[in-house]
Design a protein around this motif. Structure first.
Motif, PDB file in Angstrom:
ATOM      1  N   ASN A   1     -80.109 -17.234  -9.558  1.00 39.80           N
ATOM      2  CA  ASN A   1     -80.010 -16.858  -8.134  1.00 39.80           C
ATOM      3  C   ASN A   1     -81.178 -15.980  -7.705  1.00 39.80           C
ATOM      4  O   ASN A   1     -81.674 -16.094  -6.586  1.00 39.80           O
TER       5      ASN A   1
ATOM      6  N   GLY B   1     -84.104 -16.155  -9.022  1.00 41.05           N
ATOM      7  CA  GLY B   1     -85.343 -16.924  -9.205  1.00 41.05           C
ATOM      8  C   GLY B   1     -86.268 -16.308 -10.243  1.00 41.05           C
ATOM      9  O   GLY B   1     -87.493 -16.360 -10.111  1.00 41.05           O
TER      10      GLY B   1
ATOM     11  N   GLU C   1     -88.966  -8.624  -5.960  1.00 44.11           N
ATOM     12  CA  GLU C   1     -88.162  -9.202  -7.042  1.00 44.11           C
ATOM     13  C   GLU C   1     -87.075  -8.238  -7.521  1.00 44.11           C
ATOM     14  O   GLU C   1     -85.967  -8.653  -7.861  1.00 44.11           O
TER      15      GLU C   1
ATOM     16  N   ARG D   1     -84.352  -8.567  -5.079  1.00 43.06           N
ATOM     17  CA  ARG D   1     -83.643  -9.841  -5.262  1.00 43.06           C
ATOM     18  C   ARG D   1     -82.703  -9.774  -6.464  1.00 43.06           C
ATOM     19  O   ARG D   1     -81.577 -10.272  -6.418  1.00 43.06           O
TER      20      ARG D   1
ATOM     21  N   GLU E   1     -81.132 -27.242  -6.691  1.00 41.20           N
ATOM     22  CA  GLU E   1     -82.184 -26.832  -5.751  1.00 41.20           C
ATOM     23  C   GLU E   1     -83.397 -27.759  -5.813  1.00 41.20           C
ATOM     24  O   GLU E   1     -83.912 -28.181  -4.793  1.00 41.20           O
ATOM     25  N   CYS E   2     -83.901 -28.051  -7.031  1.00 38.56           N
ATOM     26  CA  CYS E   2     -85.185 -28.767  -7.155  1.00 38.56           C
ATOM     27  C   CYS E   2     -85.063 -30.122  -7.847  1.00 38.56           C
ATOM     28  O   CYS E   2     -86.056 -30.831  -7.976  1.00 38.56           O
TER      29      CYS E   2
ATOM     30  N   CYS F   1     -87.441 -23.418 -10.707  1.00 35.07           N
ATOM     31  CA  CYS F   1     -86.915 -22.463  -9.705  1.00 35.07           C
ATOM     32  C   CYS F   1     -87.077 -21.012 -10.158  1.00 35.07           C
ATOM     33  O   CYS F   1     -87.063 -20.106  -9.330  1.00 35.07           O
ATOM     34  N   GLN F   2     -87.198 -20.786 -11.461  1.00 30.33           N
ATOM     35  CA  GLN F   2     -87.262 -19.417 -11.968  1.00 30.33           C
ATOM     36  C   GLN F   2     -88.681 -19.126 -12.481  1.00 30.33           C
ATOM     37  O   GLN F   2     -89.146 -19.808 -13.390  1.00 30.33           O
TER      38      GLN F   2
END
Ligand SMILES: [Zn+2]
Length: 272
Positions: free
Chosen positions: A178, A180, A194, A197, A249-250, A270-271
């Protein structure tokens, strides 16, 4: 092993049954509390609260501390319902006029005075408890900015209860997805954005898991995936136990790894 959200939900169930009620019957067969029935009998249950993986039940002048470790389990039922059969060993039984709460198989059980709670070796070392409904953003961000933890990798740090209490294995993977963030990143490599986040994800994903009984994707997505025939195990998380499946997501494949024998799943694209 249950994680923070599961323990807090168990505390809620016990709270609804016992809080504000008088103990009418008690059994304390376990060695560390044997003979202490008088400290419960006829006393009011003042407060029931989970602290990370410990349960604290304030009764009269005392606090019953228990930690479930691997095998411990609380059950709560109405007195009118039939007693469930179990092979587990009873540790304590607390009855009110209407309910029976039992702790089974746990080995870490103590009676404390209220002032001893914060000094208890397990409680004293806990970081902010992100499974607590009353958790605030500020102490979580402060912990993420604390230089003491700076040189450690996120994948190890997130299971350290002195960093953030309440995170276990599935939450570790889900929080990092979540936010990333790559699991191998060191805490002191995070930009201010970050850090923010990570704090937001740690709180929001854990609270979502608490409200949705361990499901960390949005309810709508979960229902859709289930309708499409996906198992609960594969539908309930974004990455955890979804290795080899496509990222929501991707569309890339979820990557699986193990660290100290414990599963960690993440999305390479994504991460970062
Ligand atoms: Zn992805």
């Amino acid at each position: 092993m249950p994680e923070g959200p599961e323990i807090h939900r168990a505390a809620n169930t016990i709270r609804r049954a016992l809080e504000g009620q008088i103990i009418t019957h008690v059994e304390c067969p376990y060695a560390t509390i044997r003979g202490q029935e008088h400290r419960f009998l006829g006393k009011e249950v003042l407060r029931v609260k989970a602290r990370s993986k410990a349960m604290l039940i304030h009764v009269g002048e005392d606090v019953l501390y228990s930690h479930n470790q691997l095998y411990g389990r609380w059950t709560v039922q109405k007195k009118t319902s039939k007693e469930r059969k179990t092979k587990r060993s009873l540790r304590i039984k607390l009855e009110t006029e209407t309910h029976v709460a039992c702790l089974w198989s746990a080995t870490d059980i103590e009676l404390l005075e209220p002032w001893e709670v914060e000094q208890h070796p397990y409680i004293a070392r806990l970081g902010p408890d992100i499974a607590d409904e009353e958790i605030e953003y500020k102490p979580v961000l402060e912990q993420i900015q604390n230089k003491k933890f700076g040189g450690r990798q996120l994948c190890h740090l997130l299971l350290d209860q002195s960093f953030l209490a309440g995170v276990g294995n599935y939450l570790r993977s889900e929080i990092l997805f979540n936010a990333g963030l790559q699991p191998s990143r060191k805490l002191n490599s995070l930009t201010a954005e970050e850090q923010a986040r990570l704090a937001e994800s740690a709180i929001s994903i854990t609270q979502l898991a608490y409200k949705q009984k361990g499901v960390t994707v949005d309810k709508e997505l979960y229902d859709l995936l289930r309708q499409q025939g996906m198992s609960r195990r594969q539908a309930r998380h974004h990455v955890f136990t979804r290795d080899g499946l496509n990222c929501h997501e991707c569309e890339g494949l979820i990557t699986h790894t193990r660290l100290s024998g414990r599963r960690l799943d993440y999305c390479r694209s994504c991460q970062v």
